[in-house]
Write a protein that holds these residues in place. Structure first.
Motif, PDB file in Angstrom:
ATOM      1  N   ARG A 125      34.998  47.891  36.049  1.00 50.64           N
ATOM      2  CA  ARG A 125      34.683  49.192  36.653  1.00 50.64           C
ATOM      3  C   ARG A 125      33.199  49.343  36.968  1.00 50.64           C
ATOM      4  NH1 ARG A 125      38.293  49.516  32.973  1.00 50.64           N
ATOM      5  NH2 ARG A 125      36.816  49.941  31.296  1.00 50.64           N
ATOM      6  N   GLN A 126      32.543  48.219  37.207  1.00 47.21           N
ATOM      7  CA  GLN A 126      31.135  48.282  37.587  1.00 47.21           C
ATOM      8  C   GLN A 126      30.888  47.439  38.825  1.00 47.21           C
ATOM      9  OE1 GLN A 126      28.187  47.709  34.519  1.00 47.21           O
ATOM     10  NE2 GLN A 126      29.570  48.446  32.913  1.00 47.21           N
ATOM     11  N   GLY A 127      29.715  47.616  39.400  1.00 44.67           N
ATOM     12  CA  GLY A 127      29.333  46.799  40.546  1.00 44.67           C
ATOM     13  C   GLY A 127      28.861  45.432  40.089  1.00 44.67           C
ATOM     14  N   LEU A 128      28.263  44.717  41.002  1.00 44.67           N
ATOM     15  CA  LEU A 128      27.796  43.361  40.738  1.00 44.67           C
ATOM     16  C   LEU A 128      26.353  43.387  40.254  1.00 44.67           C
ATOM     17  CD1 LEU A 128      29.265  42.015  44.024  1.00 44.67           C
ATOM     18  CD2 LEU A 128      29.917  41.146  41.797  1.00 44.67           C
TER      19      LEU A 128
ATOM     20  N   TYR B 243      26.328  36.193  40.259  1.00 43.83           N
ATOM     21  CA  TYR B 243      26.454  37.607  39.954  1.00 43.83           C
ATOM     22  C   TYR B 243      27.554  37.768  38.915  1.00 43.83           C
ATOM     23  CZ  TYR B 243      23.718  39.288  44.011  1.00 43.83           C
ATOM     24  OH  TYR B 243      22.725  39.577  44.924  1.00 43.83           O
TER      25      TYR B 243
ATOM     26  N   LEU C  54      23.016  40.914  39.368  1.00 43.74           N
ATOM     27  CA  LEU C  54      22.442  39.596  39.601  1.00 43.74           C
ATOM     28  C   LEU C  54      22.069  38.954  38.276  1.00 43.74           C
ATOM     29  CD1 LEU C  54      21.365  37.531  41.688  1.00 43.74           C
ATOM     30  CD2 LEU C  54      19.194  38.778  41.636  1.00 43.74           C
TER      31      LEU C  54
ATOM     32  N   GLN D   8      30.298  40.747  37.270  1.00 48.32           N
ATOM     33  CA  GLN D   8      30.913  42.063  37.476  1.00 48.32           C
ATOM     34  C   GLN D   8      31.673  42.445  36.216  1.00 48.32           C
ATOM     35  OE1 GLN D   8      33.897  42.423  40.652  1.00 48.32           O
ATOM     36  NE2 GLN D   8      33.007  44.391  41.209  1.00 48.32           N
TER      37      GLN D   8
ATOM     38  N   VAL E 147      33.794  39.074  35.132  1.00 47.92           N
ATOM     39  CA  VAL E 147      34.077  38.160  36.244  1.00 47.92           C
ATOM     40  C   VAL E 147      32.743  37.672  36.801  1.00 47.92           C
ATOM     41  CG1 VAL E 147      35.251  37.821  38.442  1.00 47.92           C
ATOM     42  CG2 VAL E 147      36.150  39.478  36.783  1.00 47.92           C
TER      43      VAL E 147
END
Lengths: 113, 114
Positions: free
Chosen positions: B41-44, B36, B46, B38, B88
């Motif tokens: 300031r965002q989600g994960l 995943y 795929l 990231q 990340v």
């Protein structure tokens, strides 16, 4: 791109206050997960649901944390009495039944002052 | 015990250079593995997944990963990085006991310099 919706994006609470966050899973995804991501990028699984039923939860969530996924309403995660150590990004994810992939929302960043 | 280790906390690469992010896992049996990403300031999101079959799996945006059962590894690669790849990256294992919770590595922060 994931269609999991989380609100609010940011939440600021004082110690001892309640903190509540919501999640709308992707349409057609009956399984919902909550994770806590701390500032060191350590993830902790909190709880998950299949439809309205709890599948698994860690001990921590049985005390100050509560969660539900009512029918036809957003899922929610609530901390009854916030502590400084609860400051983190709370991520909601959803998946198909039996589907390994989990799709994440943008998260709710909780800051406990 | 099931676990994921990402030995490199930070990696800096120049734009256009190749990238490899390392991931080692511990799991009895054949694991389901993911990468995943990231963004700030965002989600994960795929990137790619491995369940079985061809050990080299292709993902989005030119990423690929290679699974090795003998080395318990699932390394991520990209031939030529772009500045927008700064993010990340998390290597993730799925635990099939109980409710299928994900087990995350601690991530590798990638910085792409111009």
């Amino acid at each position: 791109n994931s269609k999991v919706i989380q609100t609010p994006r940011y939440l600021v609470k004082g110690q001892g206050q309640k903190a509540k966050m919501r999640c709308i899973p992707e349409k057609g995804h009956p399984v919902v997960f909550w994770y806590q991501q701390n500032k060191n990028n350590e993830f902790k699984f909190l709880i998950n649901f299949q439809n309205q039923e709890v599948l698994q939860q860690i001990d921590m969530t049985e005390k100050r944390f509560s969660a539900e996924c009512p029918s036809n309403s957003p899922c929610s995660l609530e901390i009854q009495s916030s502590e400084a150590g609860d400051s983190a990004l709370y991520l909601c994810a959803s998946s198909l039944l039996g589907g390994p992939e989990q799709y994440f929302g943008p998260g709710t960043r909780l800051t406990v002052l | 015990a099931q676990s994921v280790t990402q030995p490199d906390a930070r990696v800096t690469v120049s734009e256009g250079a190749s990238l490899q992010l390392r991931c080692k896992y511990s799991y009895s049996g054949t694991p389901y593995l993911f990468w995943y990403v990231q963004y700030p300031r965002q989600g994960l999101q795929l990137l790619l997944k491995y369940y079985s079959g061809d050990p080299v799996v292709q993902g989005v945006n030119g990423f690929e990963a290679e699974f090795s059962k003998s080395n318990s590894s699932f390394h991520l690669r990209k031939a030529s990085v772009h500045w927008s790849d700064s993010a990340v990256y998390f290597c993730v294992l799925i635990a099939y006991q109980g409710g299928r919770a994900l087990i995350f590595g601690t991530g590798t922060t990638v910085s792409v310099s111009p």
